[in-house]
Design a protein around this motif. Structure first.
Motif, PDB file in Angstrom:
ATOM      1  N   LYS A 117       0.852  -1.201   0.000  1.00 38.02           N
ATOM      2  CA  LYS A 117       0.000   0.000   0.000  1.00 38.02           C
ATOM      3  C   LYS A 117       0.884   1.246   0.000  1.00 38.02           C
ATOM      4  CE  LYS A 117      -4.059  -2.087   0.741  1.00 38.02           C
ATOM      5  NZ  LYS A 117      -5.085  -2.118  -0.278  1.00 38.02           N
ATOM      6  N   THR A 119       2.450   5.000  -0.684  1.00 36.25           N
ATOM      7  CA  THR A 119       1.949   6.357  -0.855  1.00 36.25           C
ATOM      8  C   THR A 119       2.300   6.809  -2.276  1.00 36.25           C
ATOM      9  OG1 THR A 119       4.007   7.384  -0.153  1.00 36.25           O
ATOM     10  CG2 THR A 119       2.373   6.872   1.579  1.00 36.25           C
ATOM     11  N   SER A 148      -2.882  -1.102  -6.045  1.00 39.26           N
ATOM     12  CA  SER A 148      -2.613  -1.297  -4.623  1.00 39.26           C
ATOM     13  C   SER A 148      -3.872  -1.139  -3.772  1.00 39.26           C
ATOM     14  CB  SER A 148      -1.537  -0.316  -4.142  1.00 39.26           C
ATOM     15  OG  SER A 148      -2.053   1.003  -4.077  1.00 39.26           O
ATOM     16  N   GLN A 150      -5.433   1.608  -3.392  1.00 34.00           N
ATOM     17  CA  GLN A 150      -5.441   2.970  -2.839  1.00 34.00           C
ATOM     18  C   GLN A 150      -6.350   3.846  -3.698  1.00 34.00           C
ATOM     19  OE1 GLN A 150      -3.713   3.662  -0.166  1.00 34.00           O
ATOM     20  NE2 GLN A 150      -1.898   2.395  -0.140  1.00 34.00           N
TER      21      GLN A 150
END
Length: 161
Positions: A117, A119, A148, A150
């Motif tokens: 995960k 950024t 991911s 996200q």
């Protein structure tokens, strides 16, 4: 003679041990996903994974993969059944000319194996060694964030139009 695992299968090649891995993959093993871009390890078109870490295959001698696991874009999925990362690149329309995409996907795969995960900053840092001359970086980042799980930032999603 060099023995290594390639995309999950044991391989033995008779090429000179100093031959760049890229040449062995493309010329001897007929895997053409990794591209020849610069031959100097400066563009990333040839990126593959060795033991899960991204390397420039154009400057990696064959003897450095002895007994190791090499993963190429062909080892991730197929046209009929792409990996989740490959599907995210399709969904985000991340490719324009496509020349860099295999290397970008492999570098992203290496990141996602280490950091499931990431950024956006981690994605940008991981992709830094790879170049895209077409300028689809925002779509590439969006694809990796999508893969991911996200949320894709609105400033990335806005690039899709």
């Amino acid at each position: 003679m060099t023995k290594f695992r390639l995309n999950g299968s044991d391989r033995t090649v008779m090429s000179d041990r100093g031959t760049p891995l890229l040449y062995v993959l493309r010329d001897d093993l007929h895997l053409n996903g990794a591209k020849f871009g610069c031959g100097l390890g400066q563009c990333g078109a040839c990126t593959v994974l060795v033991d899960g870490a991204p390397v420039f295959a154009c400057v990696t001698p064959l003897d450095l993969v002895e007994g190791r696991e090499v993963t190429t874009i062909e080892g991730l999925g197929t046209a009929e059944a792409p990996s989740p990362l490959q599907q995210a690149f399709i969904d985000e329309q991340a490719a324009q000319c496509g020349y860099c995409i295999a290397g970008m996907i492999m570098r992203a795969e290496g990141l996602l194996r280490r950091v499931p995960k990431p950024t956006e900053a981690q994605v940008r840092a991981a992709l830094e060694p790879n170049l895209c001359r077409c300028g689809t970086h925002m779509r590439i980042i969006a694809a990796i964030m999508r893969a991911s799980g996200q949320p894709v930032a609105t400033h990335l999603a806005g690039e899709q139009a």
